[in-house]
Motif scaffolding. Sequence first.
Motif, PDB file in Angstrom:
ATOM      1  N   UNK A   1     -29.141   4.107  19.357  1.00  0.00           N
ATOM      2  CA  UNK A   1     -29.673   5.114  20.124  1.00  0.00           C
ATOM      3  C   UNK A   1     -29.864   4.759  21.505  1.00  0.00           C
ATOM      4  N   UNK A   2     -30.590   3.480  21.798  1.00  0.00           N
ATOM      5  CA  UNK A   2     -30.679   2.686  22.969  1.00  0.00           C
ATOM      6  C   UNK A   2     -29.345   2.642  23.805  1.00  0.00           C
ATOM      7  N   UNK A   3     -28.182   2.314  22.821  1.00  0.00           N
ATOM      8  CA  UNK A   3     -26.830   2.346  23.661  1.00  0.00           C
ATOM      9  C   UNK A   3     -26.418   3.423  23.960  1.00  0.00           C
TER      10      UNK A   3
ATOM     11  N   UNK B   1     -29.302  11.728  18.553  1.00  0.00           N
ATOM     12  CA  UNK B   1     -30.148  12.290  17.517  1.00  0.00           C
ATOM     13  C   UNK B   1     -29.873  12.148  16.189  1.00  0.00           C
ATOM     14  N   UNK B   2     -28.710  12.075  15.867  1.00  0.00           N
ATOM     15  CA  UNK B   2     -28.246  12.057  14.391  1.00  0.00           C
ATOM     16  C   UNK B   2     -28.081  10.353  13.984  1.00  0.00           C
ATOM     17  N   UNK B   3     -28.328   9.550  14.812  1.00  0.00           N
ATOM     18  CA  UNK B   3     -28.139   7.968  14.323  1.00  0.00           C
ATOM     19  C   UNK B   3     -29.080   7.590  13.237  1.00  0.00           C
ATOM     20  N   UNK B   4     -30.488   8.235  13.563  1.00  0.00           N
ATOM     21  CA  UNK B   4     -31.557   7.794  12.452  1.00  0.00           C
ATOM     22  C   UNK B   4     -31.410   8.414  10.955  1.00  0.00           C
ATOM     23  N   UNK B   5     -30.997   9.823  11.109  1.00  0.00           N
ATOM     24  CA  UNK B   5     -30.571  10.272   9.790  1.00  0.00           C
ATOM     25  C   UNK B   5     -29.535   9.540   9.159  1.00  0.00           C
ATOM     26  N   UNK B   6     -28.356   9.438   9.756  1.00  0.00           N
ATOM     27  CA  UNK B   6     -27.078   8.635   9.375  1.00  0.00           C
ATOM     28  C   UNK B   6     -27.589   7.300   8.898  1.00  0.00           C
ATOM     29  N   UNK B   7     -28.618   6.451   9.447  1.00  0.00           N
ATOM     30  CA  UNK B   7     -29.006   5.320   9.137  1.00  0.00           C
ATOM     31  C   UNK B   7     -29.834   5.317   7.794  1.00  0.00           C
ATOM     32  N   UNK B   8     -30.666   6.462   7.597  1.00  0.00           N
ATOM     33  CA  UNK B   8     -31.242   6.553   6.351  1.00  0.00           C
ATOM     34  C   UNK B   8     -30.605   6.821   5.167  1.00  0.00           C
ATOM     35  N   UNK B   9     -29.520   7.856   5.361  1.00  0.00           N
ATOM     36  CA  UNK B   9     -28.666   8.327   4.364  1.00  0.00           C
ATOM     37  C   UNK B   9     -27.882   7.418   3.789  1.00  0.00           C
ATOM     38  N   UNK B  10     -26.940   6.505   4.730  1.00  0.00           N
ATOM     39  CA  UNK B  10     -26.125   5.603   4.249  1.00  0.00           C
ATOM     40  C   UNK B  10     -26.550   4.503   3.154  1.00  0.00           C
ATOM     41  N   UNK B  11     -27.508   3.736   3.700  1.00  0.00           N
ATOM     42  CA  UNK B  11     -27.856   2.821   2.640  1.00  0.00           C
ATOM     43  C   UNK B  11     -28.554   3.426   1.335  1.00  0.00           C
TER      44      UNK B  11
ATOM     45  N   UNK C   1     -22.163  22.464  17.332  1.00  0.00           N
ATOM     46  CA  UNK C   1     -21.640  21.963  16.166  1.00  0.00           C
ATOM     47  C   UNK C   1     -22.283  20.680  15.960  1.00  0.00           C
ATOM     48  N   UNK C   2     -22.766  19.863  16.934  1.00  0.00           N
ATOM     49  CA  UNK C   2     -23.527  18.737  16.767  1.00  0.00           C
ATOM     50  C   UNK C   2     -24.868  18.847  16.244  1.00  0.00           C
ATOM     51  N   UNK C   3     -25.628  19.987  16.828  1.00  0.00           N
ATOM     52  CA  UNK C   3     -26.785  20.287  16.245  1.00  0.00           C
ATOM     53  C   UNK C   3     -26.792  20.705  14.630  1.00  0.00           C
ATOM     54  N   UNK C   4     -25.816  21.547  14.505  1.00  0.00           N
ATOM     55  CA  UNK C   4     -25.375  21.583  12.819  1.00  0.00           C
ATOM     56  C   UNK C   4     -25.376  20.255  12.034  1.00  0.00           C
ATOM     57  N   UNK C   5     -24.526  19.312  12.720  1.00  0.00           N
ATOM     58  CA  UNK C   5     -24.518  18.134  12.039  1.00  0.00           C
ATOM     59  C   UNK C   5     -25.820  17.078  11.771  1.00  0.00           C
TER      60      UNK C   5
END
Length: 450
Positions: A333-335, A366-376, A420-424
């Motif tokens: 997110x910082x990057x 914004x979706x980095x955090x959700x992705x980070x929780x979902x994947x592992x 579309x990104x809001x939907x993702x």
Amino acid sequence: MESSLPVERKSFRFAKIVMPILITQVALYLVTFFDILMTGRYNTYHLAGVTIGSSFWVPVYTGLAGILMALTPIIAQHVGARRNEHVRPSVQQGIYVSVALAAVVFGLILFVFFPIIRTMSLETPVSIVAIDYLKGMSVGLAPLFAYTVLRSFFDALGSTRVSMFIILISAPINVLLNYLLIYGHFGFPELGGAGAGYASGITYWIVFAIAGVVAVAGKPYQKYELLHHWQLPSWPYWKEILFIGVPIGMSIFIETSIFSVVTLLMSSYSTEVISAHQVALNFTSLLYMIPLSISMGATILVGQSIGAGQSSDARKYSLLGISFAVIFSFIGIAILLGFREPIASLYTTDKSIITLAAQFFIFAALFQLSDAVQAPIQGALRGYKDVNITFLMGFISLWVIGLPVGYAAATYTGLGPYGYWVGLIAGLTVGAIALSIRLRVVQKRHDLSI
């Protein structure tokens, strides 16, 4: 399997498993990057042809190859339970399944993809290159799927560095073959974009050959005697692989194809908007290699723990995976927020595209955090062999929630393409919450069964 490792040692073990996976995934990403780069420098038509061909190839290959990922938790649980005698037949039957999947993909290419490409509104040179590119890729179908089986074998044993070294060796070979076959140097035929396909096909044979030698002759793996007592196809083994693998493959397919669909839906916008979207998507795909690698590591360690009857360790490895991914998500997110324009500038010098891509990066952050929780969590659930509900949750979160929300936001609000990104973001967030609940349910069930 060590059952008394403190958290610090578990963290080190997790990192030791994940780092080679991450390097492997990034190396695979760079192979595709060089395919596009080298073809682009050859000819615009050939670049377009390779792009069209790969758009058919990637979702189908990743989805069907995902079926073979079932072997990782299957073998990991055998190893954890010290049922080494079951490893050899699992690998042998996996090879049979890989050949069958390669035949399915070849049939799709020949009887589905080729006719579709010929009917598309493409310039004739682009259509020809796309078809020739897929012909080249087809040369390596069987070894590519068979290598996926051997990689699952290595990974399940925790030997993730083997896959890393194989890919690091093969990546320069692929670039060299691209150089020879795309441009026709040193007496080789000048094939243009098709050369990239044939280069990959040949590389897959080399990769499989190296992996095969290591799996058979490598000292740590000789005890599994993979080539001894070769069995005929066995339905019970196929049933287990397909029962676990099909939901995994379908999950991967719906995850990869959703981005292709979003890109197609955005085709009504300007070329600059589409290009900016692709820039943001390409870079976030690179960042996604981190949670994806952590997910694969979680599958291995959770699977080994469950096989050894160590439910508590499985819980701890699941939590470690989520924690690592969340920490790295904040770095991502910082990057994305701090270096939006410099990152976009790496892809293009067009100021308008850079400005648009910088805006897309805000939504990507914004979706980095959700992705980070979902994947592992997905990886941990695969280690438990819990895949059917996971697939269903992924489908609902992305296709039933994410895509309609994205379309509505893009069509009926002032967000335009960013909708579309809001939907993702919405879909991934719902998915992360649902999978978190599912993981707790599965863990409690295993605790009660002990």
